[in-house]
Scaffold this active site. Structure first.
Site, PDB file in Angstrom:
ATOM      1  N   PRO A 201      44.418  42.154  32.364  1.00 10.27           N
ATOM      2  CA  PRO A 201      43.201  43.045  32.115  1.00 10.27           C
ATOM      3  C   PRO A 201      44.006  44.266  32.572  1.00 10.27           C
ATOM      4  O   PRO A 201      43.926  44.956  33.250  1.00 10.27           O
ATOM      5  CB  PRO A 201      42.803  42.882  34.829  1.00 10.27           C
ATOM      6  CG  PRO A 201      43.516  41.273  34.413  1.00 10.27           C
ATOM      7  CD  PRO A 201      44.682  41.203  33.502  1.00 10.27           C
ATOM      8  N   LEU A 202      43.481  45.116  31.686  1.00 10.77           N
ATOM      9  CA  LEU A 202      43.836  46.082  30.869  1.00 10.77           C
ATOM     10  C   LEU A 202      43.929  46.971  32.189  1.00 10.77           C
ATOM     11  O   LEU A 202      42.346  47.714  32.466  1.00 10.77           O
ATOM     12  CB  LEU A 202      42.880  46.474  29.880  1.00 10.77           C
ATOM     13  CG  LEU A 202      43.332  45.343  28.357  1.00 10.77           C
ATOM     14  CD1 LEU A 202      43.465  45.916  27.065  1.00 10.77           C
ATOM     15  CD2 LEU A 202      45.834  45.686  28.302  1.00 10.77           C
TER      16      LEU A 202
ATOM     17  N   HIS B 255      30.428  48.834  57.207  1.00  9.27           N
ATOM     18  CA  HIS B 255      28.565  49.464  56.823  1.00  9.27           C
ATOM     19  C   HIS B 255      28.177  48.414  56.210  1.00  9.27           C
ATOM     20  O   HIS B 255      27.824  47.853  55.263  1.00  9.27           O
ATOM     21  CB  HIS B 255      28.761  50.303  55.770  1.00  9.27           C
ATOM     22  CG  HIS B 255      29.089  51.910  56.912  1.00  9.27           C
ATOM     23  ND1 HIS B 255      30.291  51.812  57.044  1.00  9.27           N
ATOM     24  CD2 HIS B 255      28.354  53.011  56.828  1.00  9.27           C
ATOM     25  CE1 HIS B 255      30.180  53.105  57.822  1.00  9.27           C
ATOM     26  NE2 HIS B 255      29.386  53.625  57.556  1.00  9.27           N
TER      27      HIS B 255
ATOM     28  N   GLY C  15      43.902  50.372  25.205  1.00  2.85           N
ATOM     29  CA  GLY C  15      42.946  49.521  25.867  1.00  2.85           C
ATOM     30  C   GLY C  15      43.272  50.008  27.000  1.00  2.85           C
ATOM     31  O   GLY C  15      42.334  50.311  28.153  1.00  2.85           O
TER      32      GLY C  15
ATOM     33  N   HIS D 221      48.621  41.336  26.895  1.00  2.00           N
ATOM     34  CA  HIS D 221      48.406  40.829  26.259  1.00  2.00           C
ATOM     35  C   HIS D 221      50.006  40.687  24.913  1.00  2.00           C
ATOM     36  O   HIS D 221      50.314  39.080  24.282  1.00  2.00           O
ATOM     37  CB  HIS D 221      47.787  41.064  24.910  1.00  2.00           C
ATOM     38  CG  HIS D 221      47.858  42.409  24.586  1.00  2.00           C
ATOM     39  ND1 HIS D 221      47.434  43.649  25.244  1.00  2.00           N
ATOM     40  CD2 HIS D 221      47.972  42.681  23.399  1.00  2.00           C
ATOM     41  CE1 HIS D 221      47.201  44.333  24.391  1.00  2.00           C
ATOM     42  NE2 HIS D 221      47.784  44.527  23.416  1.00  2.00           N
TER      43      HIS D 221
ATOM     44  N   HIS E 228      46.808  41.787  15.455  1.00  3.82           N
ATOM     45  CA  HIS E 228      46.776  41.641  17.594  1.00  3.82           C
ATOM     46  C   HIS E 228      46.519  40.897  17.975  1.00  3.82           C
ATOM     47  O   HIS E 228      47.319  39.746  18.735  1.00  3.82           O
ATOM     48  CB  HIS E 228      45.517  42.335  17.631  1.00  3.82           C
ATOM     49  CG  HIS E 228      44.902  42.379  18.843  1.00  3.82           C
ATOM     50  ND1 HIS E 228      45.444  43.297  20.087  1.00  3.82           N
ATOM     51  CD2 HIS E 228      44.478  41.775  20.064  1.00  3.82           C
ATOM     52  CE1 HIS E 228      45.812  43.514  21.000  1.00  3.82           C
ATOM     53  NE2 HIS E 228      44.207  42.259  21.065  1.00  3.82           N
TER      54      HIS E 228
ATOM     55  N   HIS F 194      49.033  36.924  20.648  1.00  3.36           N
ATOM     56  CA  HIS F 194      49.381  38.453  20.170  1.00  3.36           C
ATOM     57  C   HIS F 194      50.363  38.602  19.760  1.00  3.36           C
ATOM     58  O   HIS F 194      51.743  38.891  20.529  1.00  3.36           O
ATOM     59  CB  HIS F 194      48.733  39.639  21.015  1.00  3.36           C
ATOM     60  CG  HIS F 194      47.581  39.089  21.939  1.00  3.36           C
ATOM     61  ND1 HIS F 194      47.440  38.044  23.018  1.00  3.36           N
ATOM     62  CD2 HIS F 194      46.445  39.357  21.907  1.00  3.36           C
ATOM     63  CE1 HIS F 194      46.498  37.929  23.116  1.00  3.36           C
ATOM     64  NE2 HIS F 194      45.486  38.831  22.848  1.00  3.36           N
TER      65      HIS F 194
ATOM     66  N   ILE G 108      44.781  51.143  16.794  1.00  5.96           N
ATOM     67  CA  ILE G 108      44.071  49.342  16.862  1.00  5.96           C
ATOM     68  C   ILE G 108      43.725  48.666  18.179  1.00  5.96           C
ATOM     69  O   ILE G 108      44.699  48.699  18.891  1.00  5.96           O
ATOM     70  CB  ILE G 108      44.737  48.693  16.034  1.00  5.96           C
ATOM     71  CG1 ILE G 108      45.498  49.398  14.771  1.00  5.96           C
ATOM     72  CG2 ILE G 108      44.363  47.031  15.910  1.00  5.96           C
ATOM     73  CD1 ILE G 108      44.689  49.393  13.581  1.00  5.96           C
TER      74      ILE G 108
ATOM     75  N   HIS H 294      22.724  51.351  49.237  1.00  5.24           N
ATOM     76  CA  HIS H 294      24.414  50.925  50.525  1.00  5.24           C
ATOM     77  C   HIS H 294      24.205  50.122  51.103  1.00  5.24           C
ATOM     78  O   HIS H 294      24.934  49.981  51.812  1.00  5.24           O
ATOM     79  CB  HIS H 294      24.816  52.478  51.000  1.00  5.24           C
ATOM     80  CG  HIS H 294      24.631  53.662  50.155  1.00  5.24           C
ATOM     81  ND1 HIS H 294      23.888  53.925  49.176  1.00  5.24           N
ATOM     82  CD2 HIS H 294      25.815  54.344  50.538  1.00  5.24           C
ATOM     83  CE1 HIS H 294      24.738  55.280  48.418  1.00  5.24           C
ATOM     84  NE2 HIS H 294      26.251  55.371  49.248  1.00  5.24           N
TER      85      HIS H 294
ATOM     86  N   GLU I 263      37.905  54.150  44.911  1.00  7.43           N
ATOM     87  CA  GLU I 263      38.296  52.699  44.735  1.00  7.43           C
ATOM     88  C   GLU I 263      38.551  51.735  43.798  1.00  7.43           C
ATOM     89  O   GLU I 263      39.904  51.438  44.359  1.00  7.43           O
ATOM     90  CB  GLU I 263      36.557  51.898  45.309  1.00  7.43           C
ATOM     91  CG  GLU I 263      35.840  52.712  45.784  1.00  7.43           C
ATOM     92  CD  GLU I 263      34.731  53.602  45.234  1.00  7.43           C
ATOM     93  OE1 GLU I 263      34.553  54.088  46.254  1.00  7.43           O
ATOM     94  OE2 GLU I 263      35.107  54.037  44.520  1.00  7.43           O
TER      95      GLU I 263
END
Length: 666
Positions: free
Chosen positions: A139-140, A475, A176, A90, A280, A50, A207, A487, A425
């Protein structure tokens, strides 16, 4: 400590740090071009990568690293260094160029091997693979959230050790990162806690891979972050180093976390692709790269660092080394005046457990029936009495998950142990990764097991980065009952077991819960998931701290005929397996009951009929045991005991299944 640089300009800083030397305008431009073309050369050589983000963001990255970032390339792990996170992972070629320029152990040969097998320049930054990389990104959004965790860890450490903790966390994010939901969770959390030592620079190039951002997103990011309680500012020209520098200074002076929108052009300088999605994720190509270099007046061979740039970075690195040396002196003074606190700081930083942990945990074992989430609460209380660096909390479920641990951290008091993550979470797990990566703390976070799906991407990064984050997931089965199938976890334990490097422990009683906490805390090279029950369970304290198995009869006759059975179960089903075993013994079988606290360590007896009993998916037991008794459909709404019975988890129902399997030998 203010002072003039070589050209007479003043670089003000806190009294703790030495002033950085502002490079000349000529050097600035040369350094920016160096970063741009090192990145483009890397991508071109690999024919993969990139180039666009590094070429557009190079000025802001250079401004930050040359004027503000406090670090020592000779000691990447220095405790009081500033942290830098490239959330837009990236653009890794930009980070590798910076690390090389400033003298980290990343020689030019590694830049030439960008994205190649075994290189120290992987496609996205990987913690532990490249010196100076603070966390694994790609992982953005997770890089931003981990930066929030680092900033919180700095404030918590400062509250405990103000004499030796004084640094900032910086992050560069892309469009992103801001679109991903975890950015909302983390930014809201940071604003709520007033994490003013956090500064985020947005590479606002408008972009994404598919094209212009406005095809899919029209958010007013400045207003959004202001609403979270952040200081915000726009830098309209991302090539204006003085403007970026001034914005960073104002951000550092503001008590709030800061969000700087720096307007850039992706693929800056590449004539046919600049400002477009074409820049990109693909090499520029030989012709386009040559034209970009010609426009910039860059006539150096590929992978060249001009002497002027190298010399400037060496001077800046020396200032960082002096800054670290000052800290070492302060730490020595701290050690002489507060030896116990200094020893605690060092021990916690090295992830060395104090004496007395096993004894503290053994004290929670009792005779009364109780849920393992309650056993875990007792373990947590015991651990906190001997491990002050343990911090954590829940996604708004502390009372339900057994993770109440004292007063909650606030913007006015960071010295506390409990962290109220709210119903976030994913953000919680990513922030925990950041705290763990920062160092000095052991961390835990909790939610219901069924909601582990919300945090799974960050849990995966915990494993990928070998971070000892403890996930308290309660749980744990259809026995949740009345809340119904939404659940009631079914596939969740098995789905966690397939994550490489994640230790999954499902204890059956007080003793195993204590052992599970001890195993989780003893482990320093990866995360642990504690899978805990809502419903009360009986005790079998003979197993602590034993082998997690109990034998019902002498083994002398085992395996000599078809009437030898091994029942393996986890968690709440261990008691069920024990009751089933009693009935089988009455029918003349030799039975061994195994509590598989950690299924990965279970080895079936090849001379026995092996049968698993677990109120969850049977997929992972297939091929391990001869008969897997579980549940491979969603649960039902109703009282937990009734749901368990309806799904076949009673003594008689299990005996019937076993009888059918044994073909009448029972």
């Amino acid at each position: 400590m203010d002072g003039p640089d070589q050209e007479g300009r003043v670089m003000p800083e806190s009294t703790v740090h030495r002033p950085l030397v502002a490079p000349s305008v000529e050097t600035d431009q040369l350094a920016v071009d160096t970063l741009r073309f090192l990145a483009a050369d890397m991508v071109e050589a690999a024919n993969s990568g990139h180039p666009g983000m590094p070429m557009g963001a190079a000025p802001m990255a250079w401004t930050l690293w040359s004027r503000h970032l406090r670090h020592d390339p000779a000691d990447p792990g220095w405790a009081d260094r500033d942290r830098f996170v490239l959330s837009a992972g990236h653009g890794s070629a930009l980070l590798y160029g910076l690390l090389h320029l400033f003298g980290y152990e990343l020689p030019i040969e590694e830049l030439r091997r960008f994205r190649q097998l075994g290189s120290r320049t992987p496609g996205h930054p990987e913690f532990g693979e490249t010196p100076g990389v603070e966390c694994t990104t790609g992982p953005l959004g997770q890089g931003l959230a981990m930066a929030v965790g680092m900033a919180l860890a700095e404030r918590m450490s400062h509250a405990r050790y103000p004499e030796i903790t004084d640094h900032r966390t910086y992050a560069i994010v892309g469009d992103g990162c801001l679109m991903e939901g975890v950015s909302h969770e983390a930014a809201s959390f940071a604003g709520h806690l007033g994490l003013g030592r956090l500064i985020v620079l947005w590479d606002d190039n408008a972009i994404t891979i598919d094209g212009s951002v406005d095809r899919s997103c029209g958010d007013d990011q400045i207003t959004r972050f202001a609403a979270y309680g952040w200081h915000t500012e726009v830098v309209p020209d991302g090539t204006d180093i003085e403007a970026i520098d001034a914005a960073l200074r104002r951000a550092k002076a503001d008590p709030r976390p800061s969000f700087l929108a720096v307007r850039t052009m992706i693929g800056h300088g590449a004539p046919d692709v600049a400002g477009t999605a074409k820049a990109h994720g693909s090499p520029l190509g030989a012709d386009q790269l040559a034209r970009a270099k010609e426009i910039a007046g860059w006539d150096y061979p590929p992978f060249t660092v001009p002497e002027q740039v190298g010399a400037t970075c060496a001077v800046l690195a020396e200032i960082g080394a002096e800054d670290r040396a000052d800290w070492v002196s302060r730490f020595a003074e701290f050690s002489s005046t507060a030896p116990e606190r200094a020893e605690e700081f060092t021990r916690a930083g090295a992830r060395i457990l104090p004496a007395g942990l096993a004894d503290a945990l053994s004290g929670i074992v009792g005779d009364a029936r109780r849920a393992t989430r309650q056993s875990s609460q007792a373990c947590l209380d015991a651990v906190l009495s001997v491990l002050p660096e343990l911090v954590g909390g829940s996604a708004d479920l502390a009372g339900s998950t057994g993770t109440t641990c004292g007063p909650v951290v606030t913007r006015d008091d960071y010295s506390r142990t409990a962290i109220a993550f709210g119903i976030r979470e994913f953000g919680m797990a990513a922030i925990l990764n950041g705290i763990s990566l920062h160092g000095g703390f052991r961390v835990f976070g909790s939610t219901f097991l069924v909601f582990a799906d919300y945090l799974r991407p960050a849990l995966r990064l915990s494993a990928l980065m070998s971070q000892p984050v403890i996930y308290v997931l309660t749980h744990d089965s259809i026995a949740v009952g009345e809340d119904g199938p939404t659940h009631q976890p079914v596939e969740h334990v098995e789905s966690l077991r397939v994550i490489p490097g994640l230790q999954v422990l499902r204890p059956a009683d007080d003793a195993e819960t204590a052992l599970a906490w001890e195993l989780a805390l003893t482990r320093t090279d990866g995360p642990t998931a504690l899978i805990l029950s809502r419903q009360a369970l009986p005790q079998d304290n003979s197993r602590y701290p034993g082998t997690n198995s109990h034998s019902a009869a002498a083994d002398s006759g085992r395996g000599q005929d078809l009437r030898t059975v091994e029942l393996v179960a986890t968690g709440s089903e261990v008691a069920l397996a024990a009751a089933v075993a009693e009935q089988l013994r009455a029918d003349g079988y030799t039975v061994r009951v195994v509590s598989a606290l950690d299924r990965s360590r279970y080895s079936p007896d090849p001379s026995a009929h092996t049968i698993s009993i677990e109120a969850g998916s049977t997929a992972g037991w297939a091929g391990v045991v001869d008969l897997a008794i579980g549940i491979d459909e969603f649960g039902h709404s109703g009282p937990g005991a009734e749901v368990m019975a309806h799904c076949g988890f009673t003594v008689q129902a299990v005996l019937t299944r076993i009888g059918e399997y044994l073909g009448g030998t029972r």
